[in-house]
Design a protein around this motif. Structure first.
Motif, PDB file in Angstrom:
ATOM      1  N   UNK A 141       0.761  -1.436   0.164  1.00 49.23           N
ATOM      2  CA  UNK A 141       0.144  -0.397   0.206  1.00 49.23           C
ATOM      3  C   UNK A 141       0.531   1.452  -0.282  1.00 49.23           C
ATOM      4  N   UNK A 142       0.310   2.571   0.071  1.00 47.90           N
ATOM      5  CA  UNK A 142       0.906   3.662   0.204  1.00 47.90           C
ATOM      6  C   UNK A 142      -0.214   4.643   0.291  1.00 47.90           C
ATOM      7  N   UNK A 143       0.658   5.928   1.139  1.00 43.32           N
ATOM      8  CA  UNK A 143      -0.201   6.653   1.491  1.00 43.32           C
ATOM      9  C   UNK A 143      -0.630   7.891   0.409  1.00 43.32           C
ATOM     10  N   UNK A 144      -0.987   8.528   0.477  1.00 45.14           N
ATOM     11  CA  UNK A 144      -1.762   9.759  -0.100  1.00 45.14           C
ATOM     12  C   UNK A 144      -1.561  10.840   0.613  1.00 45.14           C
ATOM     13  N   UNK A 145      -0.271  11.361   0.815  1.00 47.28           N
ATOM     14  CA  UNK A 145       0.245  12.517   1.455  1.00 47.28           C
ATOM     15  C   UNK A 145       0.430  14.202   0.937  1.00 47.28           C
ATOM     16  N   UNK A 146      -0.890  14.283   1.365  1.00 43.14           N
ATOM     17  CA  UNK A 146      -0.841  16.199   0.973  1.00 43.14           C
ATOM     18  C   UNK A 146      -0.347  17.084   1.763  1.00 43.14           C
ATOM     19  N   UNK A 147       0.548  16.301   2.808  1.00 40.93           N
ATOM     20  CA  UNK A 147       1.306  17.390   3.741  1.00 40.93           C
ATOM     21  C   UNK A 147       0.764  18.631   4.231  1.00 40.93           C
ATOM     22  N   UNK A 148      -1.139  17.768   4.782  1.00 38.48           N
ATOM     23  CA  UNK A 148      -1.996  18.558   4.901  1.00 38.48           C
ATOM     24  C   UNK A 148      -1.740  17.686   6.637  1.00 38.48           C
ATOM     25  N   UNK A 149      -2.402  18.141   7.451  1.00 37.15           N
ATOM     26  CA  UNK A 149      -2.766  18.054   9.368  1.00 37.15           C
ATOM     27  C   UNK A 149      -2.984  16.399   8.899  1.00 37.15           C
ATOM     28  N   UNK A 150      -4.248  15.959   7.775  1.00 40.43           N
ATOM     29  CA  UNK A 150      -5.053  14.505   8.374  1.00 40.43           C
ATOM     30  C   UNK A 150      -3.820  13.439   7.837  1.00 40.43           C
ATOM     31  N   UNK A 151      -3.399  13.751   6.417  1.00 40.96           N
ATOM     32  CA  UNK A 151      -2.465  12.191   5.674  1.00 40.96           C
ATOM     33  C   UNK A 151      -1.263  12.276   6.640  1.00 40.96           C
ATOM     34  N   UNK A 152      -0.864  13.698   7.301  1.00 44.01           N
ATOM     35  CA  UNK A 152       0.326  13.780   7.906  1.00 44.01           C
ATOM     36  C   UNK A 152       0.422  12.769   8.836  1.00 44.01           C
ATOM     37  N   UNK A 153      -0.148  12.634   9.852  1.00 48.98           N
ATOM     38  CA  UNK A 153      -0.741  12.191  11.176  1.00 48.98           C
ATOM     39  C   UNK A 153      -0.974  10.729  10.857  1.00 48.98           C
ATOM     40  N   UNK A 154      -1.667  10.235   9.757  1.00 53.42           N
ATOM     41  CA  UNK A 154      -1.980   8.784   9.761  1.00 53.42           C
ATOM     42  C   UNK A 154      -0.330   8.554   9.014  1.00 53.42           C
ATOM     43  N   UNK A 155       0.122   9.167   8.379  1.00 50.33           N
ATOM     44  CA  UNK A 155       1.816   9.345   7.355  1.00 50.33           C
ATOM     45  C   UNK A 155       2.265   8.519   9.434  1.00 50.33           C
ATOM     46  N   UNK A 156       2.633   9.797   9.327  1.00 56.02           N
ATOM     47  CA  UNK A 156       3.870   8.882  11.413  1.00 56.02           C
ATOM     48  C   UNK A 156       3.254   7.654  11.996  1.00 56.02           C
ATOM     49  N   UNK A 157       1.779   7.546  11.827  1.00 51.57           N
ATOM     50  CA  UNK A 157       1.417   6.495  13.222  1.00 51.57           C
ATOM     51  C   UNK A 157       1.104   5.585  12.166  1.00 51.57           C
ATOM     52  N   UNK A 158       1.321   4.894  10.971  1.00 53.19           N
ATOM     53  CA  UNK A 158       1.351   3.948   9.763  1.00 53.19           C
ATOM     54  C   UNK A 158       2.841   3.566  10.141  1.00 53.19           C
ATOM     55  N   UNK A 159       4.364   4.825   9.562  1.00 50.07           N
ATOM     56  CA  UNK A 159       5.428   5.221   9.748  1.00 50.07           C
ATOM     57  C   UNK A 159       5.678   4.000  11.128  1.00 50.07           C
ATOM     58  N   UNK A 160       5.751   4.476  11.964  1.00 52.27           N
ATOM     59  CA  UNK A 160       6.133   3.775  12.921  1.00 52.27           C
ATOM     60  C   UNK A 160       5.147   2.573  13.561  1.00 52.27           C
ATOM     61  N   UNK A 161       4.319   1.754  13.036  1.00 50.67           N
ATOM     62  CA  UNK A 161       3.233   0.485  13.083  1.00 50.67           C
ATOM     63  C   UNK A 161       4.300  -0.031  12.354  1.00 50.67           C
ATOM     64  N   UNK A 162       4.835   0.077  11.147  1.00 50.07           N
ATOM     65  CA  UNK A 162       5.567  -0.695   9.945  1.00 50.07           C
ATOM     66  C   UNK A 162       7.189  -0.871  10.649  1.00 50.07           C
ATOM     67  N   UNK A 163       7.352   0.081  11.479  1.00 50.03           N
ATOM     68  CA  UNK A 163       9.025   0.032  11.808  1.00 50.03           C
ATOM     69  C   UNK A 163       9.076  -1.624  12.901  1.00 50.03           C
ATOM     70  N   UNK A 164       7.825  -1.348  13.573  1.00 45.08           N
ATOM     71  CA  UNK A 164       7.416  -2.515  14.547  1.00 45.08           C
ATOM     72  C   UNK A 164       7.875  -3.500  14.466  1.00 45.08           C
ATOM     73  N   UNK A 165       7.540  -3.600  12.968  1.00 47.24           N
ATOM     74  CA  UNK A 165       7.438  -4.962  12.839  1.00 47.24           C
ATOM     75  C   UNK A 165       8.141  -4.922  11.926  1.00 47.24           C
ATOM     76  N   UNK A 166      10.074  -3.972  11.884  1.00 47.77           N
ATOM     77  CA  UNK A 166      10.811  -4.430  10.609  1.00 47.77           C
ATOM     78  C   UNK A 166      11.195  -4.062   9.912  1.00 47.77           C
ATOM     79  N   UNK A 167       9.895  -3.114   9.113  1.00 50.22           N
ATOM     80  CA  UNK A 167       9.913  -2.506   7.689  1.00 50.22           C
ATOM     81  C   UNK A 167      10.208  -1.273   7.928  1.00 50.22           C
ATOM     82  N   UNK A 168      10.939  -0.607   6.803  1.00 52.54           N
ATOM     83  CA  UNK A 168      12.250   0.159   7.094  1.00 52.54           C
ATOM     84  C   UNK A 168      10.907   1.627   6.787  1.00 52.54           C
TER      85      UNK A 168
END
Length: 607
Positions: A250-277
């Motif tokens: 999957x990919x995230x549609x990142x507009x640089x707005x508050x909503x998509x940026x927050x989703x991106x931050x939380x997705x990145x944190x969850x993936x790193x916990x699973x060993x995805x860079x």
């Protein structure tokens, strides 16, 4: 993602009418381009179009348990696949788990499902059909009762292709199509209905039974601000994590707005916990809009790049030319995808069709920050007390007070027709109907109560229209979308939060900014909202003018009896004025969309 269809007739054998069922199913080819199958018995026929990357199990799926035969056609995905499988003692695909849940719990199986889905289950022994839609209504499902049974499908076009369906739009249907009311359950075409989010319907020989298995409930919010912020962050992080439970690129549609940026931050944190860079992100914009926004310091690409560097995502900018919006073909495709209706928001539907086509060329699954505005109260024109006070649907109030008194896109219709339709009266009636079904609230200030009413209306009608748009315009390109803000647990919690807390700092979405602190850069927390791309463009205006003049010059144009021809000629008299006026462009776009709809679908208008 898939396309599902069904036909039940309790009075005759329809097992030999497979050509009709196949035709219904074939209309949904864009939802499932890789496979088409139909299952039939004497009184039921189910169809399925499959997208192989999303759905490895051929459907309709037939399950035999002892002497029972149960058949399912399923669209969507389960987010609790692992936990549900453990409870059922089964490792299987989503449709296999849904059938197993039905065999164990009956219609109460929907209470055990967490996901984005719509399905139809035919119980051959009981001769009963169960259709249901997920809690929020992320996946669409329509049905049309017949004298001896029922039809159902993912989109209206499949039902309209059936010979028992008379394609008629009556006065209320036309009001619904033009008013932007978004009435839950309303499907515009006479005799057709839409299953509501959180609703299941059973059809048997004795008739039809509808049941809402989930809806927003009122309640007193007792958490203080810090506890509320922590709870929202916890619920949103969980919603994001459940939507990336599978490795499907999957990919995230990142507009640089508050909503998509927050989703991106939380997705990145969850993936790193699973060993995805890193997570893949993309920003999509029109070149001309980006240039103008950059000059004003509000362009998406700059903020998206900043967020991508902050998190360390694999980021890509996709820039589109507005020439992709020109001509009748993109508009016609958007009308077919919306689904199967015109939409009175100007070029937005066509632009989103082009947006999602570009996204689909780069990924098969996208996650979006969609619905944060609706959930956290960044509503249209709420700074205007007249919009807040007006006794109608609040987004309609915004259009009436700031665009046209008769509503968006209505400016070129024939005055006598507009008087007959009475779109403001229709919307006011829908407003009263919706508030009558609103859960009763507890003790709160008069202003908080009014804002809760507005929130409820947005989470019902506005969201229903938006979900139809999201699903239709992504499915048209074989693209799956995920929206963590549209999570039942998160929505229920946020719904009970008083308006005074949601805007504790005096700003719209102030509470969500507080949630995002420490996760996204301060510049994004402070960023002003960037409006949807609607840049004045001479080439686009010239193309609109040319199309409109061609419609006016053709005596066979089906829209002509419905519009004020002289007013339309005036609206397109000069390219420069048309380019500069969003309101005029929206009116012309609506005339062209309605003409396309009437020409392609040929509904009989009974007004």
């Amino acid at each position: 993602m898939a396309g599902i269809t069904g036909w039940v007739d309790f009075l005759r054998d329809i097992s030999q009418d497979l050509a009709v069922a196949r035709h219904m199913t074939a209309t949904l080819a864009t939802r499932g381009p890789d496979d088409e199958r139909v299952w039939a018995s004497a009184h039921a026929v189910l169809g399925h179009r499959r997208l192989a990357i999303a759905d490895p199990t051929p459907q309709p799926l037939v399950v035999r348990a002892g002497d029972r035969v149960v058949v399912v056609t399923f669209d969507g995905e389960l987010f609790n696949r692992a936990s549900l499988g453990e409870r059922l003692g089964l490792t299987g695909s989503d449709p296999e788990l849904v059938v197993a849940a039905y065999l164990k719990w009956g219609e109460r199986c929907v209470d055990q499902l967490d996901g984005s889905f719509a399905f139809g289950i035919w119980d051959e022994n009981a001769e009963e059909l169960l259709i249901a839609r997920d809690h929020i209504g992320l996946r669409p499902l329509y049905y049309h009762p017949t004298p001896s049974g029922v039809l159902f499908a993912s989109e209206p076009k499949a039902l309209l292709s059936h010979p028992q369906v008379d394609v008629v739009v009556d006065l209320d249907g036309f009001r619904e199509a033009l008013s932007f009311a978004g009435t839950p359950g309303h499907a515009v075409y006479r005799g057709m209905r839409k299953v509501e989010g959180g609703e299941l319907i059973r059809f048997g020989r004795s008739g039809m039974i509808r049941r809402r298995y989930w809806r927003l409930e009122d309640g007193e919010h007792t958490d203080d601000l810090d506890t509320t912020v922590g709870r929202i962050r916890e619920l949103l992080a969980d919603a994001v994590a459940r939507r990336i439970a599978t490795d499907d690129g999957f990919s995230i549609m990142l507009s640089g707005g508050l909503d998509s940026s927050l989703i991106t931050a939380l997705a990145s944190r969850a993936l790193r916990e699973r060993g995805v860079d890193s997570v893949r992100t993309m920003a999509v914009d029109f070149i001309e809009h980006a240039v103008n926004a950059r000059a004003a310091g509000t362009d998406d690409s700059t903020f998206a790049a900043e967020m991508a560097r902050h998190i360390g995502t694999d980021h890509r900018d996709i820039m589109l030319d507005r020439s992709l919006l020109l001509g009748a073909l993109p508009r016609a495709a958007a009308v077919r995808a919306y689904p199967d209706l015109p939409c009175p928001v100007g070029e937005m539907t066509t632009a989103l069709y082009v947006f999602f086509k570009a996204v689909a060329q780069n990924t098969s699954v996208t996650m979006m920050g969609e619905w944060a505005d609706t959930l956290f109260g960044a509503f249209l024109r709420l700074e205007d007390p007249e919009v807040v006070a007006r006794q109608t649907l609040p987004w309609v109030a915004s259009g009436q007070l700031h665009v046209r008194s008769t509503g968006l896109g209505s400016g070129l219709f024939e005055p006598t027709l507009l008087k007959q339709l009475d779109l403001p009266g229709y919307c006011a009636e829908r407003y009263r109907d919706e508030l009558a079904g609103m859960p009763s609230g507890g003790a709160e200030s008069e202003h908080d109560r009014r804002m809760r009413e507005i929130s409820y209306l947005y989470l019902r009608g506005w969201m229903e229209m938006g979900l139809a748009q999201d699903d239709g315009l992504t499915s048209a390109h074989g693209l799956r979308f995920r929206a963590p803000f549209a999570d039942p647990a998160l929505m229920q919690y946020v719904y009970t939060i008083p308006w005074s807390m949601k805007t504790f700092d005096g700003r719209a979405k102030g509470l969500l900014r507080k949630v995002a602190e420490g996760l996204v850069p301060q510049s994004i927390l402070d960023r002003p909202k960037n409006p949807f791309p609607s840049t004045p463009d001479l080439a686009h205006a010239a193309a609109l003018r040319e199309e409109a003049l061609a419609v006016l010059a053709d005596p066979a144009s089906p829209v002509l009896p419905l519009i004020d021809v002289d007013a339309t000629k005036t609206a397109v008299s000069t390219v420069e004025e048309l380019a500069a006026g969003w309101q005029s462009r929206g009116d012309v776009e609506m005339v062209l969309q309605v003409n396309t709809w009437l020409a392609d679908y040929r509904p009989r208008l009974e007004l």
